[in-house]
Design an enzyme around this catalytic site. Structure first.
Site, PDB file in Angstrom:
ATOM      1  N   TYR A   1      41.060  31.524  38.915  1.00  0.00           N
ATOM      2  CA  TYR A   1      39.894  32.335  38.583  1.00  0.00           C
ATOM      3  C   TYR A   1      40.242  33.796  38.756  1.00  0.00           C
ATOM      4  O   TYR A   1      40.797  34.190  39.786  1.00  0.00           O
ATOM      5  CB  TYR A   1      38.714  31.972  39.488  1.00  0.00           C
ATOM      6  CG  TYR A   1      37.472  32.792  39.260  1.00  0.00           C
ATOM      7  CD1 TYR A   1      36.740  32.672  38.085  1.00  0.00           C
ATOM      8  CD2 TYR A   1      37.019  33.698  40.229  1.00  0.00           C
ATOM      9  CE1 TYR A   1      35.594  33.425  37.873  1.00  0.00           C
ATOM     10  CE2 TYR A   1      35.868  34.448  40.028  1.00  0.00           C
ATOM     11  CZ  TYR A   1      35.158  34.310  38.841  1.00  0.00           C
ATOM     12  OH  TYR A   1      34.024  35.052  38.643  1.00  0.00           O
TER      13      TYR A   1
ATOM     14  N   ASP B   1      47.353  38.353  40.916  1.00  0.00           N
ATOM     15  CA  ASP B   1      45.960  38.546  41.314  1.00  0.00           C
ATOM     16  C   ASP B   1      45.845  38.171  42.789  1.00  0.00           C
ATOM     17  O   ASP B   1      45.716  36.995  43.139  1.00  0.00           O
ATOM     18  CB  ASP B   1      45.034  37.694  40.438  1.00  0.00           C
ATOM     19  CG  ASP B   1      43.573  37.891  40.818  1.00  0.00           C
ATOM     20  OD1 ASP B   1      43.293  38.648  41.773  1.00  0.00           O
ATOM     21  OD2 ASP B   1      42.704  37.278  40.158  1.00  0.00           O
TER      22      ASP B   1
ATOM     23  N   LYS C   1      38.087  41.902  47.868  1.00  0.00           N
ATOM     24  CA  LYS C   1      37.727  41.183  49.084  1.00  0.00           C
ATOM     25  C   LYS C   1      38.110  41.940  50.378  1.00  0.00           C
ATOM     26  O   LYS C   1      37.390  42.850  50.763  1.00  0.00           O
ATOM     27  CB  LYS C   1      38.278  39.756  49.026  1.00  0.00           C
ATOM     28  CG  LYS C   1      37.643  39.028  47.816  1.00  0.00           C
ATOM     29  CD  LYS C   1      37.770  37.537  47.754  1.00  0.00           C
ATOM     30  CE  LYS C   1      36.838  37.010  46.658  1.00  0.00           C
ATOM     31  NZ  LYS C   1      37.474  36.333  45.557  1.00  0.00           N
TER      32      LYS C   1
HETATM   33  C1  LIG Z   1      37.105  36.584  44.035  1.00  0.00           C
HETATM   34  C2  LIG Z   1      38.196  36.684  43.061  1.00  0.00           C
HETATM   35  C3  LIG Z   1      38.095  37.466  41.901  1.00  0.00           C
HETATM   36  C4  LIG Z   1      36.814  38.133  41.486  1.00  0.00           C
HETATM   37  O1  LIG Z   1      36.401  39.082  42.394  1.00  0.00           O
HETATM   38  P1  LIG Z   1      34.847  39.538  42.384  1.00  0.00           P
HETATM   39  O2  LIG Z   1      34.787  40.627  43.378  1.00  0.00           O
HETATM   40  O3  LIG Z   1      34.064  38.323  42.743  1.00  0.00           O
HETATM   41  O4  LIG Z   1      34.546  39.992  40.988  1.00  0.00           O
HETATM   42  C5  LIG Z   1      39.195  37.606  41.099  1.00  0.00           C
HETATM   43  N1  LIG Z   1      40.349  36.989  41.404  1.00  0.00           N
HETATM   44  C6  LIG Z   1      40.490  36.226  42.496  1.00  0.00           C
HETATM   45  C7  LIG Z   1      41.800  35.593  42.795  1.00  0.00           C
HETATM   46  C8  LIG Z   1      39.410  36.022  43.346  1.00  0.00           C
HETATM   47  O5  LIG Z   1      39.539  35.226  44.407  1.00  0.00           O
END
Ligand SMILES: *Cc1c(COP(=O)(O)O)cnc(C)c1O
Length: 428
Positions: free
Chosen positions: A145, A240, A268
């Site tokens: 994701y 990511d 995060k």
């Molecule tokens: C949480 C997450 C996202 C999206 O981040 P948001 O702040 O929720 O838009 C993208 N990539 C990874 C790997 C994630 O865990």
């Protein structure tokens, strides 16, 4: 049985004015049944709901709260900066401070741009990769994701590179047609895609340790392979690390595996619980972003002082206490292992994946290494476990396919309690 009247009333009220009563779908408890809790307070490893029930928390706001809830220096930093004004939409000194602190931890990043969410970070990184390479196609992996940008909401196509099909209503085929979704951990699928779309692949974006199909680590050599095939081809490699950055190690997965991606996305933890995302990498690529270059990307609240302050306080604490990662490793390993032993004793098929303080118990006997194997899990058994844990005061993410997180605030006492409750829940 916990009391839940207040949470129920609050949810009924929210549901009248907010779709499903939630501002992000997985909060709705749809995949585990029941109704969401309304949380009103957090401190350390614990959260409290609107009915006064207390829980040991393994969600940690889905990853940001590696120091636990309401960590004193983070609270203080936000309070202090807030007194001088919450937002200017102008340059403030703390932006470069956090940028330097992040770059210090991630040697692959020479320049960084802050945004307000992980979604914005990955969306912008992909725009930049396409501009830099002047190519169209992107490769992502099934079960990874990367936020909810149109071109990234693409469902699993199986086997060889299949053209993307939309994973959400409202995403046009035209927006998804340049996204190739391949199985994670399968080298051959990537080789075939690079052969088929020779010279047309702008980037490979990957969660280098996946958290969003549950925790799924890369096979030995897989990340090295992705680095080498993208380098040879001239495609951009995007790690990511929105979830894994400052989580699995101070310098993320790229520190653990000693790999240098071209671009990294973060979020995060670098917001310490406030809304922050970031993308960064080699200066040569990053300098293509406006105002230096032709790639447009902007944000009214980007680099917001409160968010920067919370992130900086968090990163500083992690930097000053490197023992945190050893402690997380030891505690999480013990917790995950003990619960597997308890499951075996009760005859419940359970397998686990863990990297540092990120982990998932999959309700199935077999090893999980990609989306197809993860999807074999018994989600009904997980749902039962989830609600049995909730009744016993342990708050787990309400989906089999979300990673759980330990924080530095979890104590050995919390672990013993969790193991005891898990043992009871598995027997029920
Ligand atoms: C949480 C997450 C996202 C999206 O981040 P948001 O702040 O929720 O838009 C993208 N990539 C990874 C790997 C994630 O865990």
């Amino acid at each position: 049985m916990n009391r839940s009247e207040n949470s129920k009333l609050l949810h009924a009220r929210a549901s009248r004015v907010i779709p499903g009563g939630v501002n992000s779908p997985v909060r709705a408890f749809k995949s585990v049944g029941g109704e969401p809790l309304y949380l009103v307070r957090g401190k350390g490893s614990r959260v409290w709901d609107a009915d006064g029930n207390e829980y040991i928390d393994y969600v940690g706001s889905w990853g940001p709260l590696i120091l636990g809830h309401a960590f004193p220096t983070v609270v203080r930093a936000v309070e202090e900066i807030n007194r001088d004004g919450a937002s200017f939409g102008a340059c403030t000194p703390i932006e470069a401070e956090l940028a330097e602190a992040v770059i210090d931890a991630f040697p692959s990043i020479e320049k960084i741009r802050f945004v307000s969410s992980g979604t914005e970070a990955t969306m912008s990184a992909i725009r930049l990769a396409r501009a830099y390479t002047n190519r169209k196609y992107i490769i992502k992996f099934e079960g990874c994701y990367h936020g909810h940008a149109d071109s990234l909401l693409v469902k699993a196509g199986s086997g060889v590179a299949t053209l993307g099909i939309p994973g959400s209503a409202g995403v046009l085929e035209e927006q998804a047609q340049f996204t190739l979704a391949l199985p994670f951990n399968h080298q051959q699928a990537v080789e075939e895609a690079f052969a088929t779309f020779d010279g047309q692949i702008a980037c490979v974006i990957v969660e280098p340790v996946v958290g969003n199909m549950g925790c799924v680590p890369p096979r030995k050599g897989y990340l090295e392979f992705l680095r080498s095939i993208t380098s040879k081809d001239g495609a951009v490699l995007i790690f990511d690390e929105v979830m894994t950055g400052f989580r699995v190690a101070f310098g993320g997965v790229q520190e653990l595996h000693k790999i240098t991606p071209d671009l990294t996305t973060l979020g995060k933890i670098i917001g310490g619980g406030l809304p922050v995302g970031a993308y960064g990498g080699r200066a040569e690529i990053m300098d293509m972003v406006a105002p230096l270059g032709p790639v447009y990307q902007a944000g009214t609240l980007s680099g917001n002082p409160l968010a920067m302050a919370a992130g900086l306080a968090t990163v500083r604490e992690l930097k000053n206490r490197p023992d945190i990662y050893q402690q997380l490793e030891r505690r999480t390993s013990a917790l995950v292992g003990e619960v597997l032993v308890a499951a075996k004793r009760k005859g419940v098929p359970l397998t686990a994946n863990r990297v540092g303080s990120m982990f998932t118990w999959f309700f199935q006997p077999d090893k999980v290494h990609d989306w197809d194997t993860a999807a074999k899990s018994d989600t009904k058994a997980f749902a039962k476990f989830h609600s049995a844990m909730l009744e016993r005061g342990v708050y787990l993410p309400p989906s089999q396919y979300e990673a759980m997180f330990m924080s530095a605030a979890h104590t050995d006492g919390d672990l013993q309690e969790t193991i005891e409750m898990a043992s009871q829940a598995l027997g029920s």
